[in-house]
Design an enzyme around this catalytic site. Sequence first.
Site, PDB file in Angstrom:
ATOM      1  N   GLU A  36      27.809  35.383  39.866  1.00 40.77           N
ATOM      2  CA  GLU A  36      27.169  36.199  38.829  1.00 40.77           C
ATOM      3  C   GLU A  36      27.008  37.649  39.283  1.00 40.77           C
ATOM      4  OE1 GLU A  36      22.869  36.327  36.441  1.00 40.77           O
ATOM      5  OE2 GLU A  36      23.112  35.124  38.262  1.00 40.77           O
ATOM      6  N   LYS A  48      26.363  36.128  28.437  1.00 42.91           N
ATOM      7  CA  LYS A  48      25.281  35.172  28.616  1.00 42.91           C
ATOM      8  C   LYS A  48      24.416  35.096  27.361  1.00 42.91           C
ATOM      9  CE  LYS A  48      21.586  33.904  31.848  1.00 42.91           C
ATOM     10  NZ  LYS A  48      20.818  34.308  33.037  1.00 42.91           N
ATOM     11  N   CYS A  91      23.840  31.540  35.694  1.00 45.88           N
ATOM     12  CA  CYS A  91      22.525  31.338  36.289  1.00 45.88           C
ATOM     13  C   CYS A  91      21.828  30.126  35.690  1.00 45.88           C
ATOM     14  CB  CYS A  91      21.692  32.610  36.151  1.00 45.88           C
ATOM     15  SG  CYS A  91      20.155  32.604  37.103  1.00 45.88           S
TER      16      CYS A  91
END
Length: 496
Positions: A255, A317, A370
């Site tokens: 990430e 995301k 994440c």
Amino acid sequence: MFPILFLACPGFVWLLDGALETNRSSVFKRLRTGFALGWLFGFGYYLSGLWWIGSAFLVDAEQFAWLMPFAVVAMPLGLALFTGLSGAIAAAFWGDTRVRVLLLAAAMTLADWLKGTILTGFPWNSYGYAFSESLTLAQSASLVGIYGLTFLAWSIFAAPAVFADSRTLLARAFPFALGVAVLVLMTGYGSYRLVPGGSEYEGLDIRIVQPSINQQDKWRPELREEIFQTYLDLTEAPLGGNARVGVPQLVVWPESAVPFLLTREPGALHRISAALGQSKELAVGAVRAEPGESGPVYFNSIYLIGNDGTVRGLYDKVRLVPFGEYVPFRPLLDKMGISNLAGPGAGFEAGDVRRPLSAMNKYLFLPLICYEAIFPSETASLEPRPAFLLNLTNDAWFGQTPGPYQHFAQVRLRSIETGLPTIRAANTGISGMIDGLGRVVAKLPVFERGVIDARLPTRESETIYRIFQDMPILIISIIIVILASIHRYNPNSRLN
């Protein structure tokens, strides 16, 4: 350390027994008592399990260290409200019957699901993760999911409380014996699933890169070239001694790996193309910018880049971390001096839709950035069924604490629930490859720089949980609460 729950869960049942022993108490008083006990229990549970979030405030200690004690206490205070709700539901219909244990399990399950669903949701450390350390017991997640494991955990671990009842020994032993029987069945099922002993593999060789870059250094302008070169060097590093793995076809960086706006940096894509060499594609986490009405809008993204330097796929995301990637009620909190808690400006913008990507136009995969990987609904609902899950993360915020280990354990359970292998790349800890039964094929520990060269395991057959998801256990829990309420107001029923 799940055996501890054989002490904690019966203790909670006995607290409710003692506080609610008078059936003449008003409904309001019972609700208040149950909520208070549940809230206290939850506060202790979440404080002991989430204290490590304070480490994130020490990365930029000069600016944020003063917030650490507030954050460490505030999150358990809030999450305990759900356990308080569980206590209130149980207390409303509590009695001296043996099935009160099932009532408590149902109430805990419903509140656990709410905790992971309402607002933005935060299903971290759900009670069902008590089984996650035992790969054999954790296989039951393929049937009932994490919330089903929560129901089983409370049903089994709270059962010994009935030994204190004023009944015959046989009547008191029955719930405990039933709990042991369920554990035996879970063990048998898990052993059956794990019998093959080894994974079968697809024809996709993968390199996972873990650079282990200190979070304090990650965004320093003077270090960005050194950091980028570290990734390129690890990408070009020679293969290890595993003869079963050839030249990686897919390379994976973690990430926000690139310390600049990837597509706006002259020459960056060309250098990536050169580093890939014979490798076909790179999946990389990077910050992405788009023009907005009042300035640039930033996204936490995954780029899929070909070895010719072209962008072949993109994912933004969808589930952002509250107070980490965006700040709710920002105008109010700006006045408290935490305007930069989620980064400059307004933090990140959420992506509009969860979309799969395809490696080499052949292997469909679900990208998860994440903590998106801790949401079971995110991994179980995608159609058509992907070949694997891809989780890019940066756990460097939390150092050598329980945080990275908890995160990895929860990601592993997503593989068990769905039967899909998981490819996980972390800036630091823990990177790894997990097969569809939750077995760790390879991993790199926290703070170790290196690469993993491994072949993608074949996905397992479709799981019952992926077909039905959480609906069955939610229906069962609601039915138990309804039956308990009927018995509460009809004591002559045979629920004893």
